[in-house]
Design a protein around this motif. Structure first.
Motif, PDB file in Angstrom:
ATOM      1  N   MET A   1      35.266  49.847  41.768  1.00 28.66           N
ATOM      2  CA  MET A   1      35.200  48.633  42.441  1.00 28.66           C
ATOM      3  C   MET A   1      36.683  48.467  43.368  1.00 28.66           C
ATOM      4  SD  MET A   1      34.913  44.643  41.384  1.00 28.66           S
ATOM      5  CE  MET A   1      35.163  43.368  42.191  1.00 28.66           C
ATOM      6  N   LEU A   2      36.580  48.583  44.627  1.00 29.34           N
ATOM      7  CA  LEU A   2      37.545  48.218  45.249  1.00 29.34           C
ATOM      8  C   LEU A   2      38.436  46.812  45.413  1.00 29.34           C
ATOM      9  CD1 LEU A   2      36.687  49.767  48.923  1.00 29.34           C
ATOM     10  CD2 LEU A   2      38.881  50.411  47.458  1.00 29.34           C
ATOM     11  N   THR A   3      39.574  46.522  44.992  1.00 29.74           N
ATOM     12  CA  THR A   3      40.244  45.450  45.018  1.00 29.74           C
ATOM     13  C   THR A   3      41.449  45.180  45.535  1.00 29.74           C
ATOM     14  OG1 THR A   3      40.795  45.874  42.914  1.00 29.74           O
ATOM     15  CG2 THR A   3      38.813  44.612  42.713  1.00 29.74           C
ATOM     16  N   ARG A   4      41.760  44.141  46.108  1.00 30.80           N
ATOM     17  CA  ARG A   4      43.100  43.885  46.812  1.00 30.80           C
ATOM     18  C   ARG A   4      43.728  43.162  45.883  1.00 30.80           C
ATOM     19  NH1 ARG A   4      41.110  41.488  52.625  1.00 30.80           N
ATOM     20  NH2 ARG A   4      40.125  39.879  50.949  1.00 30.80           N
ATOM     21  N   GLU A   5      45.292  43.089  46.077  1.00 27.91           N
ATOM     22  CA  GLU A   5      46.219  42.366  45.185  1.00 27.91           C
ATOM     23  C   GLU A   5      45.870  41.125  44.885  1.00 27.91           C
ATOM     24  OE1 GLU A   5      48.242  44.278  43.289  1.00 27.91           O
ATOM     25  OE2 GLU A   5      48.068  45.944  44.222  1.00 27.91           O
ATOM     26  N   GLU A   6      45.255  40.354  46.022  1.00 26.77           N
ATOM     27  CA  GLU A   6      45.029  38.833  45.604  1.00 26.77           C
ATOM     28  C   GLU A   6      43.805  38.787  44.981  1.00 26.77           C
ATOM     29  OE1 GLU A   6      45.535  40.403  48.831  1.00 26.77           O
ATOM     30  OE2 GLU A   6      43.987  39.664  50.123  1.00 26.77           O
ATOM     31  N   ASP A   7      42.789  39.829  45.087  1.00 23.10           N
ATOM     32  CA  ASP A   7      41.570  39.531  44.181  1.00 23.10           C
ATOM     33  C   ASP A   7      42.191  39.727  42.661  1.00 23.10           C
ATOM     34  OD1 ASP A   7      40.098  39.464  46.526  1.00 23.10           O
ATOM     35  OD2 ASP A   7      40.042  41.785  46.732  1.00 23.10           O
ATOM     36  N   VAL A   8      43.131  40.577  42.541  1.00 21.89           N
ATOM     37  CA  VAL A   8      43.429  41.034  41.143  1.00 21.89           C
ATOM     38  C   VAL A   8      43.943  39.796  40.600  1.00 21.89           C
ATOM     39  CG1 VAL A   8      44.881  42.215  39.773  1.00 21.89           C
ATOM     40  CG2 VAL A   8      43.709  43.572  41.490  1.00 21.89           C
ATOM     41  N   ALA A  10      43.627  36.486  41.650  1.00 18.26           N
ATOM     42  CA  ALA A  10      42.913  35.710  41.675  1.00 18.26           C
ATOM     43  C   ALA A  10      41.783  35.810  40.248  1.00 18.26           C
ATOM     44  CB  ALA A  10      41.905  35.641  42.771  1.00 18.26           C
ATOM     45  N   ALA A  11      41.673  36.992  39.891  1.00 19.02           N
ATOM     46  CA  ALA A  11      40.726  37.257  38.603  1.00 19.02           C
ATOM     47  C   ALA A  11      41.452  36.889  37.373  1.00 19.02           C
ATOM     48  CB  ALA A  11      40.353  38.856  38.817  1.00 19.02           C
ATOM     49  N   ALA A  12      42.878  37.148  37.405  1.00 16.94           N
ATOM     50  CA  ALA A  12      43.749  36.911  36.176  1.00 16.94           C
ATOM     51  C   ALA A  12      43.731  35.232  35.930  1.00 16.94           C
ATOM     52  CB  ALA A  12      45.286  37.347  36.702  1.00 16.94           C
ATOM     53  N   GLU A  13      43.736  34.622  37.223  1.00 10.38           N
ATOM     54  CA  GLU A  13      43.670  32.844  36.906  1.00 10.38           C
ATOM     55  C   GLU A  13      42.488  32.555  36.432  1.00 10.38           C
ATOM     56  OE1 GLU A  13      44.756  31.016  40.716  1.00 10.38           O
ATOM     57  OE2 GLU A  13      43.516  29.373  40.139  1.00 10.38           O
ATOM     58  N   HIS A  41      49.672  45.483  41.177  1.00  9.96           N
ATOM     59  CA  HIS A  41      49.462  44.626  40.069  1.00  9.96           C
ATOM     60  C   HIS A  41      48.356  45.481  39.182  1.00  9.96           C
ATOM     61  CE1 HIS A  41      52.063  41.572  40.829  1.00  9.96           C
ATOM     62  NE2 HIS A  41      51.222  41.121  41.845  1.00  9.96           N
ATOM     63  N   LEU A  42      48.135  45.206  37.679  1.00 12.90           N
ATOM     64  CA  LEU A  42      47.075  45.497  37.012  1.00 12.90           C
ATOM     65  C   LEU A  42      47.138  44.409  36.127  1.00 12.90           C
ATOM     66  CD1 LEU A  42      45.002  47.829  35.864  1.00 12.90           C
ATOM     67  CD2 LEU A  42      46.856  48.465  34.129  1.00 12.90           C
ATOM     68  N   VAL A  43      45.515  43.834  36.022  1.00  4.46           N
ATOM     69  CA  VAL A  43      45.710  42.828  35.088  1.00  4.46           C
ATOM     70  C   VAL A  43      44.559  43.287  33.734  1.00  4.46           C
ATOM     71  CG1 VAL A  43      46.263  40.942  36.656  1.00  4.46           C
ATOM     72  CG2 VAL A  43      43.767  41.530  36.106  1.00  4.46           C
ATOM     73  N   PHE A  50      40.003  45.632  32.478  1.00  3.25           N
ATOM     74  CA  PHE A  50      41.308  45.600  33.411  1.00  3.25           C
ATOM     75  C   PHE A  50      40.888  45.794  34.853  1.00  3.25           C
ATOM     76  CE2 PHE A  50      41.649  50.134  34.676  1.00  3.25           C
ATOM     77  CZ  PHE A  50      41.123  50.884  33.529  1.00  3.25           C
ATOM     78  N   LEU A  51      41.690  45.510  35.851  1.00  4.53           N
ATOM     79  CA  LEU A  51      41.320  45.299  37.353  1.00  4.53           C
ATOM     80  C   LEU A  51      42.743  45.564  37.992  1.00  4.53           C
ATOM     81  CD1 LEU A  51      38.695  44.457  38.887  1.00  4.53           C
ATOM     82  CD2 LEU A  51      39.925  42.271  39.030  1.00  4.53           C
ATOM     83  N   GLY A  52      42.461  46.354  38.954  1.00  4.86           N
ATOM     84  CA  GLY A  52      43.618  46.770  40.031  1.00  4.86           C
ATOM     85  C   GLY A  52      44.170  48.084  39.485  1.00  4.86           C
ATOM     86  N   SER A  53      45.355  48.538  39.970  1.00  2.87           N
ATOM     87  CA  SER A  53      45.846  49.618  39.367  1.00  2.87           C
ATOM     88  C   SER A  53      47.629  49.830  39.687  1.00  2.87           C
ATOM     89  CB  SER A  53      45.587  50.920  40.182  1.00  2.87           C
ATOM     90  OG  SER A  53      45.901  51.083  41.391  1.00  2.87           O
ATOM     91  N   VAL A  54      48.420  50.334  38.844  1.00  2.00           N
ATOM     92  CA  VAL A  54      49.834  50.469  38.992  1.00  2.00           C
ATOM     93  C   VAL A  54      49.951  51.946  39.381  1.00  2.00           C
ATOM     94  CG1 VAL A  54      50.464  48.787  37.739  1.00  2.00           C
ATOM     95  CG2 VAL A  54      50.022  50.639  36.489  1.00  2.00           C
ATOM     96  N   SER A  55      49.201  52.742  39.022  1.00  3.50           N
ATOM     97  CA  SER A  55      49.674  54.267  39.495  1.00  3.50           C
ATOM     98  C   SER A  55      48.518  55.095  39.849  1.00  3.50           C
ATOM     99  CB  SER A  55      49.967  55.068  37.974  1.00  3.50           C
ATOM    100  OG  SER A  55      48.851  55.187  37.256  1.00  3.50           O
TER     101      SER A  55
END
Lengths: 107, 234
Positions: A1-8, A10-13, A41-43, A50-55
């Protein structure tokens, strides 16, 4: 899934509000050709979702594992990843860069 | 991170306000600083510089390392004209991370059938943009070929300081457009910010190819790095 930092984030919240345990991993420094920029970010939740990526995929497994321990202890951790050492069991970045990742619990 | 800090940052993002989360790498202490309330913060200078660059990173003050998580509003793209190029450009831009909105008062063009995944406003630009103001984190493309529709949007976009303003049309069409804009009182420096003919010169022919060339030009404007060909020429 394609996600942007703010989606990541927002998901954390949303995950935390839903009562899940959550850790946030953030790339705080990079050296050489690191795959994701500082601030990525990775949450991670308590079940290892998990969602997002750090590497871009190289070290996410290790970060998710550390996140479980950060969630359990509540203590933040600074992780460093470099080039994979072929003789060791360590994960690493095939691109040759190094990254520093802060993992903290969301409370 | 405390949930309140994350909530403050996410709320600012949603409302398109800039700011930074400051994390002490010595003791983990954290706060969210709104760009508007910057002056009162002890790290105001460092945060201001990072905000201007739009780059997160570590700064050192009084021997302590702090990590600044910079949050700038997500880039948006407004397309004036629910035309063939927009049908290709909207999904391409969405994949590239932009929030896309299409505006076209011609109800035959502005239909959800033609744009199943993109918000389409069947309104005149001045109405649509009053509800959803342009800002400097917004790109706009004028694609209708109709000055009655494109020109009002162009004047609003130039005044709002949109980071990218692209206008479809030949050099001749654009020369006439510039004449009309001069009559509105815009100076040459402002008019030079209009990208026309629109898109990078990659020999695009089909609407989808033109969309790719426009997307490339928008990314270049967003990241502020001169193209290799431009650096060589300079």
């Amino acid at each position: 899934m394609l996600t942007r930092e703010e989606d990541v984030l927002a998901a954390a919240e949303a995950w935390r509000e839903a009562g899940r345990d959550v850790a946030i991993a953030t790339v705080v420094e990079t050296w050489g050709s690191a795959p994701r920029p500082v601030g990525s970010h990775l949450v991670i939740d308590g079940d290892g979702n998990f969602l997002g990526s750090v590497s871009g995929g190289c070290v996410e497994g290790a970060v998710v594992e550390e996140a479980g321990e950060v969630i359990a202890s509540g203590e933040p951790r600074m992780l460093e990843f470099g080039v994979a050492d072929e003789t060791a069991w360590r994960v690493g970045l095939s691109c040759g860069g190094r990254i520093k990742v802060l993992v903290e619990k969301l409370d | 991170m405390r949930l309140e800090v994350l909530k403050a940052m996410n709320a600012a993002r949603r409302e398109r306000r800039a700011g930074a989360v400051v994390t002490s790498l010595a003791d983990g202490e954290q706060r969210f600083v709104e760009a508007a309330a910057l002056a009162a913060d002890p790290l105001s200078g460092e945060i201001e510089a990072a905000l201007r660059m739009g780059k997160s990173g570590v700064v050192t003050a009084a021997g302590v390392d702090y990590f600044l998580t910079i949050q700038a509003p997500a880039p948006r793209l407004t397309l004036i004209g629910a035309v063939h190029i927009s049908q290709a450009l909207a999904p391409i831009a969405r994949i590239a991370g932009l929030d896309v909105t299409i505006v076209d008062p011609r109800t035959a063009f502005a239909t959800p059938e033609r744009f199943p995944e993109t918000p389409v406003l069947a309104q005149w630009p001045d109405e649509a943009l009053a509800d959803r103001p342009l800002d400097r984190f917004t790109a706009i493309c004028l694609l209708t070929h109709d000055p009655k529709i494109d020109d009002p949007a162009l004047t609003i976009a130039l005044r709002a300081g949109c980071f990218y303003v692209g206008a479809l049309g030949s050099r001749k069409t654009h020369a006439r457009r510039l004449e009309r804009m001069r009559a509105h009182g815009f100076d040459e420096a402002t008019l030079a910010r209009i990208h026309a003919p629109i898109g990078l010169d990659i020999g695009a022919v089909s609407p989808a190819e033109i969309a790719v060339s426009i997307m490339g030009e928008i990314v270049a404007a967003l990241r502020k790095k001169p193209l290799r060909s431009e650096s060589a020429a300079a």
